[in-house]
Design an enzyme around this catalytic site. Structure first.
Site, PDB file in Angstrom:
ATOM      1  N   ASP A  20      31.505  -1.460  25.436  1.00 11.94           N
ATOM      2  CA  ASP A  20      30.263  -0.991  24.814  1.00 11.94           C
ATOM      3  C   ASP A  20      30.492  -0.233  23.522  1.00 11.94           C
ATOM      4  O   ASP A  20      29.578  -0.018  22.744  1.00 11.94           O
ATOM      5  CB  ASP A  20      29.561  -0.018  25.772  1.00 11.94           C
ATOM      6  CG  ASP A  20      28.756  -0.739  26.811  1.00 11.94           C
ATOM      7  OD1 ASP A  20      28.133  -1.749  26.485  1.00 11.94           O
ATOM      8  OD2 ASP A  20      28.751  -0.276  27.965  1.00 11.94           O
TER       9      ASP A  20
HETATM   10  C1  BGC Z   1      30.216   4.784  27.162  1.00 15.21           C
HETATM   11  C2  BGC Z   1      30.207   3.457  27.768  1.00 15.21           C
HETATM   12  C3  BGC Z   1      28.763   3.105  28.068  1.00 15.21           C
HETATM   13  C4  BGC Z   1      27.956   3.169  26.786  1.00 15.21           C
HETATM   14  C5  BGC Z   1      26.517   2.798  26.937  1.00 15.21           C
HETATM   15  C6  BGC Z   1      29.338   4.820  25.980  1.00 15.21           C
HETATM   16  O1  BGC Z   1      29.312   6.117  25.512  1.00 15.21           O
HETATM   17  O2  BGC Z   1      31.529   5.113  26.806  1.00 15.21           O
HETATM   18  O3  BGC Z   1      31.005   3.482  28.892  1.00 15.21           O
HETATM   19  O4  BGC Z   1      28.698   1.844  28.610  1.00 15.21           O
HETATM   20  O5  BGC Z   1      28.039   4.442  26.267  1.00 15.21           O
HETATM   21  O6  BGC Z   1      25.794   3.721  27.677  1.00 15.21           O
HETATM   22  C1  NOJ Z   2      30.776   1.431  31.206  1.00 17.55           C
HETATM   23  C2  NOJ Z   2      29.687   0.429  31.260  1.00 17.55           C
HETATM   24  O1  NOJ Z   2      28.878   0.634  32.393  1.00 17.55           O
HETATM   25  C3  NOJ Z   2      30.250  -0.968  31.276  1.00 17.55           C
HETATM   26  O2  NOJ Z   2      29.204  -1.893  31.243  1.00 17.55           O
HETATM   27  C4  NOJ Z   2      31.187  -1.187  30.143  1.00 17.55           C
HETATM   28  O3  NOJ Z   2      31.741  -2.470  30.263  1.00 17.55           O
HETATM   29  C5  NOJ Z   2      32.258  -0.133  30.112  1.00 17.55           C
HETATM   30  N1  NOJ Z   2      31.668   1.161  30.115  1.00 17.55           N
HETATM   31  C6  NOJ Z   2      33.190  -0.267  28.905  1.00 17.55           C
HETATM   32  O4  NOJ Z   2      32.575   0.154  27.730  1.00 17.55           O
END
Ligand code: BGC
Ligand code: NOJ
Length: 826
Positions: A483
């Site tokens: 993400d």
């Molecule tokens: C986090 C991810 C998450 C994304 C969207 C980011 O700050 O590190 O793990 O999926 O936000 O909420």
């Molecule tokens: C947490 C999110 O829930 C997941 O969808 C994503 O793949 C990982 N973070 C990596 O960014």
């Protein structure tokens, strides 16, 4: 250093001190009503939606941490204490918290009085039960007053943090006998309420927090329990609480049981009141009537145990390694249940306010749950697919109450569509339920746009192939699995979303090698599904399968040309057409995701590139605490890369050990022929193996955390964000399907052990499509090739054919050239 121990026979983790490094949680509840419960009785509960149907208040960023829960104050002749240590904090003569499967028991003793509380959410009722057993172990008569305490908050939990001018004028209650009805907001748009009751007459109650606690006092020194007398306060606005006062006289050696019930009830919208201003209470009373005696609670507890035993019976391992057994048999599947139920919504690190059910997350969670819960998995797949758009893209999340896509976040995460293929194919392999492909499923939640589920899978495929970039690789969109790799969002304004503020051109340049790998991983299964439908493949399916094969070949070629960096797989191409995750970069040269995913897809396996990529991972990313996401970590913010470079080196996606993708490398190592290394990586991140360094790890030793601080972080080895992580399902899939090598296939159970020889022989009992398979594995790791017998008969290949439901099948796999293969076989 440990703060407790595993009680394997009881399937409990026993915490022996209230002073753990962080709140160590358990989850209660199975399908609609959920509770987060810490080892100090902190946390909160909710029905379906942690934002809109939260019964009790959670305080964010509090000091000390974990400062609100369902508490008891014991007043023993003026000595006031709490058996869960919090909130009073008086020293306990003994303390123990046992987190079990769907229940927790916390016991504290002081001054000869023991108070044990069993917390559980029954299988079929929206309520927390707290069965409190008070025992006088002293040799004098004890006159005690017990005060229960919890803070209600059944309104919008976001509003609760932001809209005091409204909330502080809302609170209302009704008290009837020993039951406190929390009716805040009920007068208007809610037809549901919370209630808190106890199964005995009470000496009094309180419902107004300020009256109970007193002005300017901390909760630990609350006035009412210290004064010893309830004030029968009726809240009116401000802060509603529920507190019962109960007086007990206990002879030496005497015990008393009390049952508290914190419940949730709904009324018909048109019949919310029985008289003007008087709330209808029949559903609440009916629920209360079910838990008035210890025998009733015992029955609920027995049902809960039976439920978990029968679920977990579906896969049981007996090996020489008790840490492995407890992970595989109990705690890993237990966590899979929680991630399946809650996606990434409510935990110690997810507020329960912002995130619904993630499309990619929930599809991946299926890998850990279909074997346990096939029917609920089926429904989840249909719910997820209904949030897909006709072009194959998908809402990134849906809301648990309405099951509708989240408009605020929208779509554009270009890996999302492919995870639906992964989830559905896994479901088919486990269940053989081909009928799901014919289910009519809406696109965009619009029944007028319904198509068979199979069409949704094809739409996923089409979305990827119609959105390719300059190198023939998939466009990344807002982000892919990572993400935080935001190649089309150049954000330089604090507070702006890294994911949704897409502002870089039309997004048709930046490409993802990872999505290419995922495509090559997912497509062979979809092709097999098209070719193998029991009804027979029609011309359409065959033509589609051929088209998919061509697309797969083209994608493989694109990865060969533009995805291979010379020593490993690249990560992406950015919006300027520059490589990401390449030796040509100063930082972020090597990323874990494409190494794991491309090798799982079989890319580079036959020509040695897979081996080289995995060796690079070992040399540059692996540490004693797990495999970092990338190296070297970014030391400054890169506008063209986004959130990933916003974290200090070693945290989160910027070189943290992001546990979710470690299992991809574990699986890849089993495929590339290195079981020793695969199992070694497994042990580095698996909590049971990290228990001994709990003071470093910090988080619960019975569940995976999303992240362990990476080698470049000052706190290398410290975990964060436990419970709600895709690590649970992937670790489960890696260990059961790939290391132990017992995995579902379209036409039967595949037996393909890849445990290292050092792990010894083992046995698995596996439920599969209604039959039970007893599997003995002899000599794993001494040879990849094995001899398979099914009920004593040799079978060619590695697939045990599907047996009739109810049958019990004896399977033996023995390594072909194993030194141990002299071990006799039945
Ligand atoms: C986090 C991810 C998450 C994304 C969207 C980011 O700050 O590190 O793990 O999926 O936000 O909420
Ligand atoms: C947490 C999110 O829930 C997941 O969808 C994503 O793949 C990982 N973070 C990596 O960014």
């Amino acid at each position: 250093m440990q703060f407790g121990f595993f009680d394997d026979a009881a399937r409990e983790y026993v915490i022996t001190t209230p002073d753990t490094p962080m709140p160590w949680l358990n989850y209660l509840g199975n399908s609609a009503f959920f509770s987060l419960l810490s080892h100090r009785a902190g946390g909160y509960c909710f029905h379906t939606d942690a934002r809109l149907r939260r019964l009790t208040r959670f305080r964010y960023n509090d000091i000390p941490a974990d400062s609100n829960g369902r508490y008891l104050f014991v007043n023993d002749g003026g000595d006031v204490w709490s058996p869960s240590f919090a909130p009073v904090g008086a020293t306990l003569d003994s303390y123990e918290c046992r987190h079990g499967l769907g229940y927790t028991r916390i016991t504290g003793t002081r001054g000869g009085v023991e108070v044990a509380t069993l917390f559980l959410v029954p299988l079929d009722d929206p309520a927390e039960l707290h069965q409190v057993t008070v025992t006088n172990h002293s040799d004098a008569v004890k006159e005690l007053t017990l005060f229960s305490y919890l803070e209600f908050c059944l309104w919008d939990a976001l509003d609760d943090q932001t809209n005091y001018q409204r909330n502080l004028s809302l609170a209302e209650v009704e008290v009837e006998g020993s039951t406190i009805y929390h009716t805040t907001e009920y007068r208007e748009r809610r037809n549901h309420l919370a209630f808190y009751s106890v199964n005995c007459p009470i000496a009094g109650f309180d419902t107004d927090r300020d009256t109970f606690v007193g002005r300017w006092r901390p909760l630990a020194q609350a006035e009412v329990p210290h004064s010893g007398a309830p004030r029968n306060s009726l809240v009116s606005g401000w802060y509603p609480i529920g507190s019962h006062a109960i007086t007990l006289r206990l002879e030496p050696g005497e015990s008393r049981d009390l049952v508290f019930i914190l419940g949730y009830a709904e009324n018909p919208p048109e019949a919310k009141f029985v008289a003007p201003g008087v709330v209808r209470k029949d559903p609440a009373r009916a629920l209360l009537a079910r838990y008035q005696t210890v025998a009733q609670v015992d029955a609920a507890m027995a049902a809960l145990r039976g439920y978990w035993d029968s679920l977990l019976d579906g896969f049981q391992l007996r090996s020489a390694d008790p840490l492995l057994d407890r992970s595989v048999n109990t705690w890993n599947p237990y966590q899979c249940m929680t991630t399946f139920n809650l996606s990434r919504s409510a935990s110690g690190f997810e507020t329960g306010i912002g995130r619904g059910m993630g499309f990619r997350d929930s599809n991946q969670d299926l890998l850990g749950i279909v074997w346990m819960l096939p029917e609920r998995s089926r429904q989840r797949i249909l719910d997820l697919a209904a949030t897909q758009f006709p072009d194959g893209s998908a809402y990134h999340q849906y809301q648990p109450l309405t099951k509708r896509g989240n408009h605020a976040l929208g779509s554009g995460f270009n890996d999302d569509p492919l995870w639906l293929i992964v989830g559905v194919c896994h479901y088919l392999k486990e269940t053989g339920d081909w009928s799901i492909l014919d289910e009519q499923v809406p696109f965009d939640n619009d029944p007028a746009l319904a198509k068979p589920l199979l069409d949704h899978l094809i739409a996923s495929y089409q979305y990827v192939v119609t959105n390719l970039g300059p190198h023939g690789l998939p466009l990344i969109g807002r982000a892919d699995w990572n993400d935080c790799l935001n190649l089309n969002c150049f954000s330089d304004l604090p507070g702006e979303s890294f994911q949704t503020t897409a502002n870089r051109g039309d997004g048709r340049v930046a490409e993802s090698v990872f999505i290419a790998g995922l495509f090559c991983y997912a497509l062979p299964d979809l092709i097999a599904v098209l070719r193998n439908r029991p009804a027979g493949a029609g011309t359409d399916e065959l033509a589609l399968a051929a088209e998919l094969e061509q697309a797969l070949a083209a994608m493989t070629a694109a990865v060969d040309v533009a995805g291979w960096d010379g020593g490993w797989f690249r990560r992406a191409w950015d919006a300027f057409g520059e490589p990401v995750g390449s030796a040509a970069n100063a930082e972020g040269q090597l990323y874990i995701e494409p190494q794991g995913m491309c090798v799982m897809a079989g890319l580079g396996v036959s020509d040695g590139r897979a081996r080289r990529a995995l060796d690079a991972v070992e040399a540059r990313l692996a540490s004693e605490h797990g495999i970092a996401l990338l190296a070297p970590a970014y030391t400054s913010y890169h506008l063209e890369l986004g959130e990933i470079s916003s974290y200090p080196p070693g945290y989160k996606e910027n070189g943290g050990i992001f546990c979710h993708n470690n299992p991809w490398v574990i699986i890849a190592e089993t495929i590339a022929g290195s079981p020793e290394r695969a199992f070694d990586y497994y042990r580095r991140i698996t909590p049971a193996y990290r228990e001994a360094i709990s003071e470093v790890h910090g988080q619960e030793p019975y569940v995976y955390s999303q992240m362990i601080a990476g080698p470049e972080a000052p706190r290398h080895g410290q975990a964060k964000n436990s419970w709600l992580t895709g690590t649970a399902a992937w670790a489960y899939h890696a260990v059961t399907s790939w290391l132990l090598g017992v995995r579902p296939g379209l036409d039967g159970l595949v037996i393909c052990p890849r445990m290292p020889s050092s792990a010894g022989d083992y046995e698995v009992t596996r439920r599969y499509r209604g039959a039970t398979y007893h599997i003995r594995v002899i000599g794993s790791g001494t040879s990849a090739a094995g001899r398979l017998t099914v009920d004593g008969q040799p079978v060619d290949g590695e697939v045990v054919p599907v047996a009739a439901p109810g049958e019990v099948i004896e399977v033996v796999w023995s390594a072909l050239r194993s030194p141990k293969s002299s071990v006799s076989q039945e």
